[in-house]
Scaffold this active site. Structure first.
Site, PDB file in Angstrom:
ATOM      1  N   GLY A 113       0.788  -1.227   0.000  1.00  0.00           N
ATOM      2  CA  GLY A 113       0.000   0.000   0.000  1.00  0.00           C
ATOM      3  C   GLY A 113       0.816   1.270   0.000  1.00  0.00           C
ATOM      4  O   GLY A 113       0.260   2.364   0.014  1.00  0.00           O
ATOM      5  N   CYS A 114       2.132   1.150  -0.004  1.00  0.00           N
ATOM      6  CA  CYS A 114       2.998   2.326  -0.073  1.00  0.00           C
ATOM      7  C   CYS A 114       3.340   2.547  -1.544  1.00  0.00           C
ATOM      8  O   CYS A 114       3.382   1.599  -2.327  1.00  0.00           O
ATOM      9  CB  CYS A 114       4.261   2.091   0.750  1.00  0.00           C
ATOM     10  SG  CYS A 114       5.295   3.557   0.933  1.00  0.00           S
ATOM     11  N   GLU A 115       3.610   3.779  -1.929  1.00  0.00           N
ATOM     12  CA  GLU A 115       3.886   4.043  -3.344  1.00  0.00           C
ATOM     13  C   GLU A 115       5.266   3.552  -3.784  1.00  0.00           C
ATOM     14  O   GLU A 115       5.547   3.496  -4.964  1.00  0.00           O
ATOM     15  CB  GLU A 115       3.694   5.524  -3.672  1.00  0.00           C
ATOM     16  CG  GLU A 115       4.704   6.454  -3.078  1.00  0.00           C
ATOM     17  CD  GLU A 115       4.376   7.905  -3.386  1.00  0.00           C
ATOM     18  OE1 GLU A 115       5.240   8.576  -3.934  1.00  0.00           O
ATOM     19  OE2 GLU A 115       3.269   8.356  -3.081  1.00  0.00           O
TER      20      GLU A 115
END
Length: 125
Positions: free
Chosen positions: A41-43
């Protein structure tokens, strides 16, 4: 480092300090990364290993492919490592980075990755 970031006059100076701080993180080996938890979920790709020492204090290791995220991780690691787990039950990562004048400038996906680390710490508590 935390004091320097708090005292920075503007976002550009904070950003520069974070990039410099991130250079202090040692890149784990591919074998080490394979054993760490990859944060979803982190870029950017982000890994962490969260454990407790024999005295019930936190031991956090983390690494990212992005320089700015490594700076954020370095600040977080230095603020939390060695703290008693009981003390970290109510830790709020958004409030922590807001106090540093950073949270307002983080994308929601970067903050999401950090919040997942926060949740993993709370699960250990």
């Amino acid at each position: 480092m935390i004091e320097q970031i708090q005292q920075a006059k503007n976002w550009e100076e904070r950003y520069r300090l974070l990039i410099q701080a991130g250079k202090n993180l040692t890149k784990p080996t591919e074998n080490e990364l394979a054993q760490w938890m990859e944060i979803q979920g982190c870029e950017v790709r982000l890994w962490c290993k969260i454990s407790q020492n024999s005295d019930r204090t936190l031991q956090l290791q983390a690494y990212s492919e992005a320089r700015i995220m490594n700076g954020l991780l370095y600040v977080l690691i230095n603020a939390l490592n060695g703290k008693p787990l009981i003390q970290l039950q109510h830790f709020d990562i958004t409030a922590f980075f807001t106090e540093l004048g950073i949270a307002q400038r983080l994308s929601s996906t970067r903050l999401n990755g950090l919040k997942q680390i926060e949740q993993s710490i709370k699960e250990l508590c």
